[in-house]
Write an enzyme that holds these catalytic residues in place. Structure first.
Site, PDB file in Angstrom:
ATOM      1  N   PRO A   5       0.787  -1.235   0.000  1.00 22.40           N
ATOM      2  CA  PRO A   5       0.000   0.000   0.000  1.00 22.40           C
ATOM      3  C   PRO A   5       0.821   1.288   0.000  1.00 22.40           C
ATOM      4  CG  PRO A   5       0.044  -0.908   2.199  1.00 22.40           C
ATOM      5  CD  PRO A   5       0.769  -1.901   1.319  1.00 22.40           C
ATOM      6  N   LYS A   6       2.091   1.203  -0.333  1.00 19.75           N
ATOM      7  CA  LYS A   6       2.927   2.406  -0.291  1.00 19.75           C
ATOM      8  C   LYS A   6       2.550   3.400  -1.383  1.00 19.75           C
ATOM      9  CE  LYS A   6       6.732   0.583  -3.144  1.00 19.75           C
ATOM     10  NZ  LYS A   6       8.184   0.287  -3.176  1.00 19.75           N
TER      11      LYS A   6
END
Length: 327
Positions: free
Chosen positions: A228-229
């Site tokens: 999810p970066k």
């Protein structure tokens, strides 16, 4: 190539005449969280590419292993022989097994010695064979090290926002798509897209997630091992007379009355209860099922819906539903 940079855990090489079997293997591998190169999973990615060069790159450099589905048909095809040459170039450079032969028959393939160990597919179901591939991967120390490092290096105690945008093929914003992020430990985050096609998640402990997307007018979408970066945009494609839903423990399916509840039995088999609904013309409940295989459900009014479970972990299920059996 560095072992940590493989795009695919396994690439499948086969003749079109054997597609029915291989497609079931590919779906089973995908449901196990294995990154698999199978041409129909890559149609959009392959579109417009120079396939001769691109497939050489896939089979020579971008997969941890390749599975060669050997048959009389395989030996006659131009493309499979091109894939074979690319595989053998890689195998020549490495001191470990890279090509994993699986045989439908005893056809001889240039460069594949009769003394090389293989799997006889005549006595293996596609799911059983996918299980063998999974076991092979789990014995690969570099594969396990890679999987572990992806999890342990993602720790970030500072909360941040992860955003997913959902559009269709015409780039219309999709409102009210249900999105669930499922972590490896079966904990999850839930959300729905707004009028701008956006849903936002507060990530407090960075992990890899399986992203599930469902909408009553679109088929189910699933992405595995998502970091999810970075925010993502997802394009979903419409299919006639079908939709999808995400259930938490239990729920109702559009087009049919009553509730369903999927469970995992002590023997780890997936099974289904249906309240006032017949499963497969009245089979005993709970009814055992497999991912990616359609089930026929009928309510007390004679309404029929076909369900296909695409994902089930913890108590979260991602399901395609349709009035017609597409299996």
């Amino acid at each position: 190539m560095n072992a940590k940079n493989y795009e695919y855990d396994v690439a499948l090489s086969f003749a079109g005449e054997n597609r029915a079997y291989v497609e079931e293997v590919a779906n089973s591998l995908k449901s196990r969280g294995i990154k698999v190169f199978y041409d129909l999973f890559e149609e959009t990615n392959l579109w417009g590419k120079n396939l001769y060069e691109y497939l050489s790159e896939i089979y020579q450099n971008r997969a941890r292993y390749t599975v060669m589905f050997i048959s009389g048909f395989y030996n006659q095809k131009l493309w499979t022989n091109h894939e074979r040459v690319s595989m053998q170039a890689r195998a020549f450079q490495e001191s470990r097994e890279y090509i994993l032969p699986a045989r439908f028959d005893d056809t001889e393939i240039p460069g594949i010695l009769k003394t090389v160990g293989y799997i006889d597919l005549q006595n293996k179901t596609p799911d059983e064979f996918a299980g063998l591939i999974e076991k092979k991967l789990k014995k690969d120390k570099t594969f396990l090290k890679y999987k572990w490092s992806k999890i342990t290096t993602l720790i970030n105690p500072k909360p941040f926002i992860f955003t997913i945008k959902v559009v269709n093929e015409q780039l219309d914003l999709i409102h009210n798509a249900k999105i669930v992020l499922v972590a490896n430990n079966a904990t999850y985050l839930e959300g729905s897209t707004d009028e701008k096609g956006l849903t936002h998640f507060i990530i407090r402990n960075r992990k890899l997630y399986t992203v599930l997307i469902a909408h009553p007018k679109y088929p189910a979408v699933i992405f595995r091992e998502v970091n999810p970066k970075e925010d993502i945009v997802v394009t979903i494609e419409k299919t006639k007379d079908s939709g999808s839903i995400i259930l938490n423990k239990s729920g109702e399916i559009p087009g049919i009355s009553g509730k369903i509840e999927p469970i995992v039995k002590p023997n780890k088999k997936l099974s289904l209860y249906a309240d006032n609904i017949a499963i497969e013309e009245g089979q005993y409940q709970p009814f055992d099922f497999e991912l990616n295989n359609a089930l026929c459900l009928e309510d007390n009014q004679g309404n029929i819906v076909y369900l296909t479970f695409r994902f089930f972990k913890g108590r979260i299920a991602l399901i395609d539903y349709s009035k017609h059996n597409s299996a």
